[in-house]
Design a protein around this motif. Structure first.
Motif, PDB file in Angstrom:
ATOM      1  N   LEU A  45       1.014  -1.124  -0.102  1.00  0.00           N
ATOM      2  CA  LEU A  45      -0.113  -0.018   0.081  1.00  0.00           C
ATOM      3  C   LEU A  45       0.844   1.235   0.002  1.00  0.00           C
ATOM      4  N   LEU A  46       2.125   1.334   0.679  1.00  0.00           N
ATOM      5  CA  LEU A  46       2.889   2.395   0.945  1.00  0.00           C
ATOM      6  C   LEU A  46       3.525   2.776  -0.362  1.00  0.00           C
ATOM      7  N   LEU A  47       4.098   1.653  -0.978  1.00  0.00           N
ATOM      8  CA  LEU A  47       5.179   1.756  -2.314  1.00  0.00           C
ATOM      9  C   LEU A  47       4.077   2.337  -3.299  1.00  0.00           C
ATOM     10  N   GLY A  48       2.843   2.081  -3.544  1.00  0.00           N
ATOM     11  CA  GLY A  48       2.280   2.411  -4.971  1.00  0.00           C
ATOM     12  C   GLY A  48       2.531   1.611  -5.881  1.00  0.00           C
ATOM     13  N   SER A  49       1.866   1.565  -7.111  1.00  0.00           N
ATOM     14  CA  SER A  49       1.782   0.630  -7.866  1.00  0.00           C
ATOM     15  C   SER A  49       2.878   0.628  -8.919  1.00  0.00           C
ATOM     16  N   LYS A  50       3.384   1.759  -9.140  1.00  0.00           N
ATOM     17  CA  LYS A  50       4.834   2.079  -9.715  1.00  0.00           C
ATOM     18  C   LYS A  50       5.749   1.299  -9.239  1.00  0.00           C
ATOM     19  N   ALA A 132       9.607   9.526   1.254  1.00  0.00           N
ATOM     20  CA  ALA A 132      10.670  10.353   0.590  1.00  0.00           C
ATOM     21  C   ALA A 132      10.437  11.296  -0.593  1.00  0.00           C
ATOM     22  N   ASP A 133       9.565  10.640  -1.361  1.00  0.00           N
ATOM     23  CA  ASP A 133       9.193  11.355  -2.767  1.00  0.00           C
ATOM     24  C   ASP A 133       8.245  12.181  -2.695  1.00  0.00           C
ATOM     25  N   GLY A 134       7.495  12.406  -1.303  1.00  0.00           N
ATOM     26  CA  GLY A 134       6.583  13.110  -1.232  1.00  0.00           C
ATOM     27  C   GLY A 134       5.057  12.863  -1.826  1.00  0.00           C
ATOM     28  N   HIS A 135       5.108  11.721  -2.156  1.00  0.00           N
ATOM     29  CA  HIS A 135       3.701  11.063  -2.954  1.00  0.00           C
ATOM     30  C   HIS A 135       2.612  10.666  -1.855  1.00  0.00           C
ATOM     31  N   ILE A 136       2.967  10.653  -0.548  1.00  0.00           N
ATOM     32  CA  ILE A 136       2.023  10.240   0.556  1.00  0.00           C
ATOM     33  C   ILE A 136       1.706  11.472   1.130  1.00  0.00           C
ATOM     34  N   ASP A 137       0.893  12.399   0.352  1.00  0.00           N
ATOM     35  CA  ASP A 137       0.433  13.520   1.018  1.00  0.00           C
ATOM     36  C   ASP A 137      -0.726  13.409   1.790  1.00  0.00           C
ATOM     37  N   ALA A 138      -1.500  14.378   2.462  1.00  0.00           N
ATOM     38  CA  ALA A 138      -2.457  14.387   3.373  1.00  0.00           C
ATOM     39  C   ALA A 138      -3.634  13.713   2.622  1.00  0.00           C
ATOM     40  N   THR A 139      -3.730  13.625   1.332  1.00  0.00           N
ATOM     41  CA  THR A 139      -4.860  13.084   0.822  1.00  0.00           C
ATOM     42  C   THR A 139      -4.723  11.448   0.517  1.00  0.00           C
ATOM     43  N   GLU A 140      -3.400  11.197   0.356  1.00  0.00           N
ATOM     44  CA  GLU A 140      -2.980   9.920   0.165  1.00  0.00           C
ATOM     45  C   GLU A 140      -2.969   9.291   1.702  1.00  0.00           C
ATOM     46  N   GLN A 141      -2.559   9.855   2.533  1.00  0.00           N
ATOM     47  CA  GLN A 141      -2.684   9.344   4.083  1.00  0.00           C
ATOM     48  C   GLN A 141      -4.070   9.001   4.260  1.00  0.00           C
ATOM     49  N   ARG A 142      -4.917   9.846   4.052  1.00  0.00           N
ATOM     50  CA  ARG A 142      -6.527   9.436   4.368  1.00  0.00           C
ATOM     51  C   ARG A 142      -6.853   8.039   3.813  1.00  0.00           C
ATOM     52  N   ALA A 143      -6.537   8.042   2.364  1.00  0.00           N
ATOM     53  CA  ALA A 143      -6.829   6.832   1.655  1.00  0.00           C
ATOM     54  C   ALA A 143      -6.095   5.752   2.346  1.00  0.00           C
ATOM     55  N   LEU A 144      -4.970   5.790   2.747  1.00  0.00           N
ATOM     56  CA  LEU A 144      -4.244   4.642   3.274  1.00  0.00           C
ATOM     57  C   LEU A 144      -4.700   4.468   4.646  1.00  0.00           C
ATOM     58  N   LYS A 167       3.883  11.339  10.714  1.00  0.00           N
ATOM     59  CA  LYS A 167       5.054  11.993  11.176  1.00  0.00           C
ATOM     60  C   LYS A 167       5.713  12.818  10.213  1.00  0.00           C
ATOM     61  N   PRO A 168       6.195  13.837  10.354  1.00  0.00           N
ATOM     62  CA  PRO A 168       7.167  14.623   9.291  1.00  0.00           C
ATOM     63  C   PRO A 168       8.568  13.780   9.091  1.00  0.00           C
ATOM     64  N   LEU A 169       8.661  13.812   7.942  1.00  0.00           N
ATOM     65  CA  LEU A 169       9.881  13.051   7.529  1.00  0.00           C
ATOM     66  C   LEU A 169      11.080  13.544   8.146  1.00  0.00           C
ATOM     67  N   ASP A 170      11.880  12.666   8.902  1.00  0.00           N
ATOM     68  CA  ASP A 170      13.002  12.717   9.836  1.00  0.00           C
ATOM     69  C   ASP A 170      13.949  11.974   9.655  1.00  0.00           C
ATOM     70  N   VAL A 171      15.131  12.301   8.642  1.00  0.00           N
ATOM     71  CA  VAL A 171      16.113  11.271   8.346  1.00  0.00           C
ATOM     72  C   VAL A 171      16.942  11.225   9.650  1.00  0.00           C
ATOM     73  N   ALA A 172      16.989  12.134  10.264  1.00  0.00           N
ATOM     74  CA  ALA A 172      18.100  12.090  11.420  1.00  0.00           C
ATOM     75  C   ALA A 172      17.492  11.039  12.472  1.00  0.00           C
ATOM     76  N   TYR A 205      17.576  11.505  -0.337  1.00  0.00           N
ATOM     77  CA  TYR A 205      17.398  10.850   1.000  1.00  0.00           C
ATOM     78  C   TYR A 205      18.196   9.661   1.467  1.00  0.00           C
ATOM     79  N   LEU A 206      18.475   8.879   0.408  1.00  0.00           N
ATOM     80  CA  LEU A 206      19.226   7.587   0.710  1.00  0.00           C
ATOM     81  C   LEU A 206      20.711   8.129   1.046  1.00  0.00           C
ATOM     82  N   ASP A 207      21.081   9.294   0.163  1.00  0.00           N
ATOM     83  CA  ASP A 207      22.561   9.726   0.380  1.00  0.00           C
ATOM     84  C   ASP A 207      22.712  10.395   1.592  1.00  0.00           C
ATOM     85  N   ASP A 208      21.693  11.142   2.320  1.00  0.00           N
ATOM     86  CA  ASP A 208      21.742  11.661   3.509  1.00  0.00           C
ATOM     87  C   ASP A 208      21.802  10.628   4.614  1.00  0.00           C
ATOM     88  N   LEU A 209      20.794   9.694   4.324  1.00  0.00           N
ATOM     89  CA  LEU A 209      20.664   8.739   5.304  1.00  0.00           C
ATOM     90  C   LEU A 209      22.051   7.865   5.504  1.00  0.00           C
TER      91      LEU A 209
END
Length: 231
Positions: A45-50, A132-144, A167-172, A205-209
């Motif tokens: 569900l989180l990753l999306g069909s792509k 990390a790609d921002g595709h899970i916005d508020a609308t997608e969160q509600r659907a999830l 939660k806000p994205l927090d790589v640290a 995101y991966l490089d930062d992580l």
């Protein structure tokens, strides 16, 4: 109280078989850690069909923890031996070896060492990476949230996943979950498996992580090669 093992397998989807005996390999189809897309797990569900299409839909045959540990262990071995990065061979050619018993790459061993359950850390890392790609916005969160409510999870599992999604994205904070270098390697690998590395935002995101996890120089390339083994 959340059962970390149950949450981990529910998250990845599909019933996990246990490895055979000491020294056994991961026979059968390595498939993908995203097999939850067809097995009812949350990761699909989180990753999306792509991303699900990119990962494929073959069954793991073993639990996600065993595959994750085996891939990270292979990467670590190759890196330690100064070999060139190379993906694990398909099981028909060369079974992927499990880490030794009580290895620092075993999630239960990591959990027993203290600092929080390692399986929960992996789930948190994959949820964060999926955002990390921002595709899970508020609308997608509600659907999830609606779809999560329909899955056969207990109340605490649902609440945990929904809290992590909100939660806000927090790589640290994700990097801080790693108590050992081996756990850092697994957290990065799990994150990589939940990301499309061709997307500049996800690559950043991966490089930062990797930097925040303090991965040794060259190890990320070996982990990347293992991610290709389940792609």
């Amino acid at each position: 109280m959340i059962d970390p093992k149950k949450l981990f397998e529910d998250f990845l989807g599909g019933g996990a078989k246990q490895p055979g005996g000491k020294g056994s390999g991961l026979s059968g189809n390595l498939g993908t850690l995203a097999t939850g897309a067809v097995g009812g797990g949350l990761i699909g569900l989180l990753l999306g069909s792509k991303k699900v299409r990119k990962f494929g839909g073959s069954a793991l045959g073993y639990g996600g923890a065993a595959v994750l540990g085996g891939l990270a262990y292979k990467a670590w071995q190759d890196w330690s031996a100064n070999r060139a990065p190379a993906p694990a061979q398909p099981p028909a050619q060369q079974p992927l070896a499990l880490p030794p018993p009580r290895s620092p790459f075993d999630l239960e061993t990591q959990s027993a060492a203290g600092g929080g359950d390692a399986r929960i850390a992996v789930v948190r890392a994959m949820i964060a990476a999926a955002k990390a790609d921002g595709h899970i916005d508020a609308t997608e969160q509600r659907a999830l949230f609606d779809r999560i409510g329909q899955l056969e999870l207990d109340t605490e599992e649902k609440a945990f996943v929904m809290d992590e999604l909100a939660k806000p994205l927090d790589v640290a904070a994700i990097a801080a979950l790693a108590a050992t270098p081996e756990q850092a390697a697994e957290i990065w690998l799990a994150s990589r498996l939940a990301i499309d590395a061709d997307d500049p935002r996800e690559k950043a995101y991966l490089d930062d992580l990797a930097t925040r996890l303090k991965l040794p120089e060259g190890l990320a390339a070996h982990l990347e090669a293992q991610a290709a083994a389940v792609g």
